[in-house]
Design an enzyme around this catalytic site. Structure first.
Site, short mmCIF file in Angstrom:
data_model
loop_
_atom_site.label_atom_id
_atom_site.label_comp_id
_atom_site.label_asym_id
_atom_site.label_seq_id
_atom_site.Cartn_x
_atom_site.Cartn_y
_atom_site.Cartn_z
N HIS A 1 -13.19 21.25 7.87
CA HIS A 1 -14.93 22.31 7.52
C HIS A 1 -13.77 23.89 7.47
O HIS A 1 -13.75 23.88 7.93
CB HIS A 1 -15.64 21.34 8.47
CG HIS A 1 -15.69 19.94 8.40
ND1 HIS A 1 -16.37 18.75 7.23
CD2 HIS A 1 -15.13 18.98 9.04
CE1 HIS A 1 -16.65 18.40 8.29
NE2 HIS A 1 -15.95 18.30 9.07
N ASP B 1 -15.10 19.72 2.92
CA ASP B 1 -16.09 20.22 2.23
C ASP B 1 -16.24 21.84 2.90
O ASP B 1 -15.39 22.54 3.48
CB ASP B 1 -17.57 19.83 3.32
CG ASP B 1 -17.78 20.30 4.45
OD1 ASP B 1 -16.86 21.12 5.73
OD2 ASP B 1 -18.12 19.36 5.02
N GLU C 1 -10.83 14.00 17.08
CA GLU C 1 -11.58 15.80 18.35
C GLU C 1 -10.79 15.84 19.77
O GLU C 1 -11.88 16.37 21.05
CB GLU C 1 -12.28 16.49 17.92
CG GLU C 1 -13.06 16.02 16.46
CD GLU C 1 -14.74 16.35 16.15
OE1 GLU C 1 -15.45 16.23 17.36
OE2 GLU C 1 -15.22 16.29 15.10
N GLU D 1 -12.38 15.29 5.94
CA GLU D 1 -13.36 15.37 6.17
C GLU D 1 -13.60 16.89 5.21
O GLU D 1 -14.60 17.95 5.56
CB GLU D 1 -13.66 15.95 7.19
CG GLU D 1 -14.06 14.64 8.29
CD GLU D 1 -14.37 14.84 9.82
OE1 GLU D 1 -15.42 15.41 10.06
OE2 GLU D 1 -13.96 13.36 10.49
O1 9MR Z 1 -21.92 14.46 8.94
C1 9MR Z 1 -21.91 13.77 10.61
C2 9MR Z 1 -23.21 14.26 10.94
O2 9MR Z 1 -24.09 12.89 9.92
C3 9MR Z 1 -23.89 13.70 12.47
O3 9MR Z 1 -24.83 14.15 12.79
C4 9MR Z 1 -23.26 14.58 13.53
C5 9MR Z 1 -23.06 14.25 14.61
O4 9MR Z 1 -22.15 14.94 15.98
O5 9MR Z 1 -21.28 13.85 12.59
C6 9MR Z 1 -21.15 14.93 12.26
O6 9MR Z 1 -19.74 13.90 11.03
C7 9MR Z 1 -19.02 15.00 12.12
C8 9MR Z 1 -17.55 13.55 11.78
O7 9MR Z 1 -18.48 12.37 12.62
C9 9MR Z 1 -16.80 14.31 12.98
N1 9MR Z 1 -15.86 15.64 11.86
C10 9MR Z 1 -16.70 16.62 12.61
C11 9MR Z 1 -17.93 16.17 11.81
C12 9MR Z 1 -19.24 16.88 11.36
O8 9MR Z 1 -19.92 17.40 12.79
#
Ligand code: 9MR
Length: 337
Positions: A221, A252, A144, A250
């Site tokens: 996402h 969903d 990101e 990722e």
């Molecule tokens: O799914 C992850 C969640 O459990 C955490 O709280 C969060 C913290 O920012 O990160 C989520 O995963 C992220 C991933 O590491 C990077 N891309 C976006 C995902 C969803 O926020």
């Protein structure tokens, strides 16, 4: 109960969970894994084991988990997942070395000269990559790095090391684990053409200058409403022109992106199934050598980050909260090669 008592139409008989998804696919089928569930919830472990053959640690390979103090790395928890993956013959996708979130406090508050920042950055990457050498298939090296307008995101790395932190991250990771495939991972690339163009330009530049970058992670996402099928298809097609491995990293598919008071019903279930089918078909059009894998961001709707993060009802994954298949699973499975 998430959406009252209304359930999607019954899953047809030809939608058996056996054999699992990965047995049907020509590329790995991954899932973001929660180690607490894996170790304590038998139903979770059984379903995950049956369906998926690649694991992305959802949180436990992030900087705050692995590097809690400047001179302190903690691999105990992460190594339990490594052991599980080895035992069950699953590959591991490392997520993530350099990000702006889930940083330990000491790192965010680090003060030092530029060369001290550089040394800290290098040590972070190389200690982690060396530890997992030979155990992870790939790393999301940077995650990101772009804003929606295509500019580089302000983060501690950009602030203290300048834009070359991205290239350096790949070089350091490669030196520590030359066998690991190295990815750049980002979201909303099909939604924002500026972001997509900037992403393309950066990767193209890195590649042309011989920086060790091997893959692109498209987070996906997405939702039943957006991006459009065309935007999704052309994003995948465009970025694949760079010739690197493509990971739908990722996945969903939200059924409630506008946070409405909705009930999960057959229509929503089918729209979700159609969206994933479209995504899969776009992926299958890529040359086989570029099909690194598709990873779902969580096992079931119960574990998805979306309901708690956005504070809304949603059901974005393949399995419902009782670990039963949904139409989106059936449709996906039917289309696997
Ligand atoms: O799914 C992850 C969640 O459990 C955490 O709280 C969060 C913290 O920012 O990160 C989520 O995963 C992220 C991933 O590491 C990077 N891309 C976006 C995902 C969803 O926020």
């Amino acid at each position: 109960m998430l959406f009252g008592s209304c359930q999607p139409e019954a899953v047809s008989d030809d939608c058996s969970v056996v054999p699992g998804l990965y047995n049907m696919a020509s590329f790995p089928i991954g899932v973001a894994v929660d180690l607490v569930e894996l170790e304590n919830n038998q139903a979770y472990e059984a379903l995950l084991d049956q369906q998926f053959n690649q694991l992305t640690p959802e949180n436990i390979f992030k900087a705050d988990a692995l590097h809690p103090g400047q001179n302190q790395f903690n691999f105990l928890v992460a190594d339990r997942l490594v052991a599980y993956a080895e035992q069950e013959n699953k590959s591991l996708h490392g997520h993530t070395l350099i990000w702006h979130q889930q940083l330990p406090q000491w790192m965010e508050g680090f003060s030092g000269t530029r060369s001290e920042w550089e040394a800290m950055f290098k040590d972070h990457i190389q200690t982690i990559c060396s530890h997992f050498k030979g155990k992870v298939r790939a790393w999301d090296v940077v995650n990101e790095v772009f804003n929606e307008d295509g500019s580089l995101r302000q983060n501690i790395w950009l602030e203290h090391l300048g834009p070359s932190y991205i290239e350096k991250a790949f070089r350091y990771a490669h030196a520590a684990d030359p066998e690991a495939l190295l990815f750049i991972n980002d979201y909303n690339l099909a939604l924002s053409s500026k972001k997509q163009e900037a992403f393309y330009k950066l990767v193209d530049d890195l590649r042309k200058r011989g920086v060790p970058i091997h893959g692109i992670g498209l987070q996906m996402h997405i939702s039943i409403a957006f991006p459009s099928d065309d935007a999704l298809g052309s994003c995948i097609e465009e970025l694949a022109k760079l010739g690197l491995a493509i990971h739908l990293s990722e996945v969903d598919i939200s059924i409630n992106p506008y946070n409405r008071n909705i009930t999960y019903n057959t229509d929503l279930a089918n729209r979700q199934a159609r969206k994933l089918a479209y995504l899969l078909q776009a992926y299958q059009r890529l040359p086989e050598a570029q099909q690194y894998g598709i990873t779902f961001w969580g096992l079931s709707d119960l574990e998805s980050w979306i309901p708690s993060y956005f504070g809304r009802n949603d059901a974005p994954l393949l399995f419902d909260r009782d670990y039963q298949v949904k139409p989106v699973y059936c449709q996906f499975k039917k289309l696997l090669p």
